[in-house]
Design a protein around this motif. Structure first.
Motif, PDB file in Angstrom:
ATOM      1  N   GLU A   1     101.861 111.605  34.557  1.00  0.00           N
ATOM      2  CA  GLU A   1     102.526 110.613  33.701  1.00  0.00           C
ATOM      3  C   GLU A   1     101.888 110.547  32.329  1.00  0.00           C
TER       4      GLU A   1
ATOM      5  N   TYR B   1     100.619 100.904  35.569  1.00  0.00           N
ATOM      6  CA  TYR B   1     100.660 102.360  35.409  1.00  0.00           C
ATOM      7  C   TYR B   1      99.945 102.759  34.135  1.00  0.00           C
TER       8      TYR B   1
ATOM      9  N   VAL C   1     102.379  95.710  36.900  1.00  0.00           N
ATOM     10  CA  VAL C   1     103.531  95.717  37.818  1.00  0.00           C
ATOM     11  C   VAL C   1     103.266  94.679  38.915  1.00  0.00           C
TER      12      VAL C   1
ATOM     13  N   PRO D   1     115.546  93.390  43.544  1.00  0.00           N
ATOM     14  CA  PRO D   1     116.237  94.149  42.505  1.00  0.00           C
ATOM     15  C   PRO D   1     115.423  95.348  42.019  1.00  0.00           C
ATOM     16  N   ASN D   2     116.076  96.226  41.279  1.00  0.00           N
ATOM     17  CA  ASN D   2     115.388  97.396  40.697  1.00  0.00           C
ATOM     18  C   ASN D   2     114.245  96.946  39.805  1.00  0.00           C
TER      19      ASN D   2
ATOM     20  N   ALA E   1     111.417  95.752  40.707  1.00  0.00           N
ATOM     21  CA  ALA E   1     110.629  94.633  41.220  1.00  0.00           C
ATOM     22  C   ALA E   1     109.208  95.072  41.577  1.00  0.00           C
ATOM     23  N   GLY E   2     109.039  96.375  41.849  1.00  0.00           N
ATOM     24  CA  GLY E   2     107.706  96.874  42.208  1.00  0.00           C
ATOM     25  C   GLY E   2     107.637  97.346  43.654  1.00  0.00           C
ATOM     26  N   LYS E   3     108.792  97.557  44.263  1.00  0.00           N
ATOM     27  CA  LYS E   3     108.809  97.900  45.699  1.00  0.00           C
ATOM     28  C   LYS E   3     108.234  99.311  45.935  1.00  0.00           C
TER      29      LYS E   3
ATOM     30  N   LYS F   1     103.467 103.578  46.936  1.00  0.00           N
ATOM     31  CA  LYS F   1     102.528 104.518  46.303  1.00  0.00           C
ATOM     32  C   LYS F   1     101.088 104.012  46.446  1.00  0.00           C
TER      33      LYS F   1
ATOM     34  N   TYR G   1      97.478 105.885  43.799  1.00  0.00           N
ATOM     35  CA  TYR G   1      96.785 105.186  42.712  1.00  0.00           C
ATOM     36  C   TYR G   1      95.853 104.169  43.360  1.00  0.00           C
TER      37      TYR G   1
END
Ligand code: ADP
Length: 608
Positions: A129, A368, A375, A394-395, A397-399, A404, A410
């Protein structure tokens, strides 16, 4: 003055890559290095020997013309034969040398590939990233593969030319010490030109990495299957082509400018060398006319000085290229020196075979790389062992971030994630990951056979056909595979011949089978059914729940029909848990979950 000293410092620090480069070459294939060394020394002495033989030959021929006798003629013949034998030997050794160089180059390329691949497998996910680190990898891959091989060839050439130059210098010493010195001075401008041009070239290469990567990206968009449909539909091919052409034009002009300047400097350096050579030649001709030397001496001088100058230029050019390769090697070494942050501890605690209590996120704060916003902040969550937990929301949100973090791709900035009370950072990374299987939102499409696609979930049992078939059944992939004529042998994807492309939902089921084949106690599913229709989902869900009875499962989903089957549901919004409970409890609460559930049910009813 300070400018000069900083330049010299930079050159020296660049050359400090050389020992590491040499050890790289040595480690890639010792036997080739020894062979090359031996050949270079022998080939290094031969030119001077040939030149000396020329002198003897010319003098002997002139002597024979003056006083012809049998002894003189025999000497001329023997000198001629020796000359021919040495010339042939030089050629043969040249052939052997180029064979050795080819073998060594292949060895070295594979060795560098191995180092890069091993490093790439270990680097943190965060690495991918960061564009600046990506630029590094780009340069390391594009340049460093060939650079070590070039370095090895140059070191060999430098060694050979030094031996030749020393022997030529010895031959020239008979005319005075000043001659080798003039020879050396005549080629100094070449050294300057090479080092200067190389530094500029490298600086330019570094600067253009981003542009070059961008042009490669457009090339990829224009030529690969992934983007082909959109490119055609939106008619954006010419648009990306223009962008590609603009970058290439910019780079071409920059490169031509650099090349022009270098050629100009090289011409100046050659002119300088030529003037000195001319002066020295006039001197030796006048010496010969005065009778202070033989015609053989003149031939020897002409050849030795002429070849010496050429050699010296090659020698300095090689030194410059050595410098250039050291510069590029620094990219490789910088990449190889990148230290992953997510690593196993020195003394890992023992990893349990299964979870007894559960997974706990305690006061976790995470962001990140490069993003200022957290996040997750002081985030708490508990996933009880051997239960199915759904996370909806919702998109953004951190799911997915949760998954990960549980896989330890991480580490959190603050707080901890624990398996049965043990911090993940105290466990061996490979053992931790061995406990987990994940189906990612966009599962990877391996262009291999269907069976291999599934077996990749646990590479330790690649030929467990029964296990592969069970996993396919559990994932609902068995019906898809049954339709292939070649069954589990069917090549998937369109990259190789006889490959077969699948739909998004079909790929998802193959990936699910891969996840199940792993047979791990923790299953993390990120939108497992997003590409399936609701009927396929219901069918799959029934099978899945049966199979996952004793496993700890986290399902991230948009589908409330999926979430409703979970033992525990977390509703997540903007990095926070806003509701918790079973399906019935949440409906009773009549909060966000309940209203979203009603909305989705009404939509399905409408569709039916
Ligand atoms: P969800 O799965 O709930 O849709 P994610 O966990 O994928 O959400 O993302 C949470 C937030 O983190 C989003 O704002 C997203 O933009 C950001 N994000 C996700 N992945 C990355 C990443 N690799 N680098 C930077 N930001 C990211």
């Amino acid at each position: 003055m300070s400018f000069l000293s900083s330049k010299i410092k930079r050159i020296l620090s660049t050359l400090s890559n050389l020992p590491r480069g040499i050890s790289l070459i040595w480690n890639a294939g010792k036997i080739w290095v020894i062979g090359q060394f031996f050949l270079m020394v022998v080939r290094g002495v031969l030119p001077a020997a040939l030149i000396y033989l020329t002198k003897l030959f010319v003098d002997s021929v002139i002597e024979t013309i003056r006083t012809p006798n049998q002894e003189q003629i025999t000497e001329v013949i023997w000198l001629g034969i020796s000359f021919a034998v040495l010339t042939i030997l030089y050629e043969i050794l040249g052939g052997v040398n180029s064979l050795i160089l080819t073998a060594q180059k292949e060895n070295l390329t594979d060795h560098v590939f191995e180092l890069i691949h091993k490093k790439a497998a270990k680097t943190d996910l965060a690495f991918y990233e960061q564009p600046e680190v990506f630029n590094h990898l780009h340069r390391a891959r594009a340049q460093a593969r060939s650079r070590p091989a070039e370095l090895s060839a140059q070191l060999g050439s430098i060694l050979q030319n030094s031996v030749t130059l020393i022997s030529m210098g010895i031959v020239l010493l008979r005319f005075g010490l000043w001659l080798p010195v003039v020879l050396f001075i005549s080629t100094l401008p070449t050294l300057f030109v090479v080092v200067y041009s190389t530094s500029r070239l490298h600086a330019w290469q570094r600067k253009k990495t981003q542009d070059e990567r961008e042009s490669w990206y457009y090339d990829q968009l224009l030529t690969t299957g992934d983007s082909a449909a959109e490119i055609r539909l939106f008619g954006i091919g010419p648009y990306f082509r223009r962008k590609f052409v603009a970058i290439r034009k910019k780079l071409r002009i920059q490169q031509l400018r650099l090349g022009f300047r270098q050629r100009l400097l090289e011409f100046g350096a050659s002119l300088f060398a030529l003037v000195l050579a001319g002066g020295v030649f006039v001197w030796i001709v006048s010496q010969t006319i005065k009778g202070l030397g033989t015609v053989g001496d003149l031939a020897l001088f002409y050849q030795a000085f002429n070849q010496g100058q050429g050699l010296m230029r090659t020698f300095l050019g090689d030194i410059g290229r050595l410098y250039s390769n050291s510069l590029f090697l620094s990219d490789l070494f910088e990449y190889l020196d990148l230290e992953p942050k997510v690593v196993s501890p020195k003394r890992p605690l023992s990893t349990p075979n299964d979870l007894e209590q559960g997974i706990a996120l305690e006061k976790v704060t995470f962001n990140y790389h490069g993003s200022k916003e957290d996040v997750l902040k002081d985030f708490d969550l508990f996933i009880p062992a051997k239960k199915t937990v759904a996370v909806v929301g919702p998109n953004g949100a951190g799911k997915s971030t949760l998954i990960k973090l549980i896989c330890r791709f991480y580490d959190p900035e603050a707080g901890s994630i624990k398996f049965d009370g043990t911090d993940l950072r105290d466990l061996s990374l490979s053992e931790l990951r061995g406990l987990i299987t994940v189906l990612f939102q966009a599962p990877f499409k391996y262009n291999t056979s269907a069976g291999e696609n599934i077996a990749l979930g646990d590479i330790s049992r690649p030929s467990d056909q029964k296990g592969i078939e069970t996993a396919a059944y559990e994932a609902g992939a068995d019906e898809i595979i049954a339709e292939f004529g070649a069954g589990y042998e069917q090549m998937l994807g369109k990259r190789f011949s006889d490959g077969r492309e699948l739909s998004g939902g079909e790929w998802q089921r193959i990936a699910l089978a891969r996840a199940f084949f792993r047979q791990s106690p923790i299953i993390l599913l990120d939108e497992p059914t997003s590409s399936m229709d609701p009927w396929a989902e219901a069918d799959w869900l029934k099978k899945f729940l049966k199979m996952a009875k004793d496993k700890t499962v986290v399902v991230i989903t948009h589908r409330f029909t999926t979430a409703s089957q979970a033992d525990l549901i977390y509703v997540m919004e903007d990095g926070k848990i806003v509701e918790t409970g079973s399906h019935n409890e949440l409906l009773e609460n009549d909060g966000r979950y309940a209203s979203s559930w009603r909305e989705q049910m009404a939509k399905y009813a409408l569709n039916e």
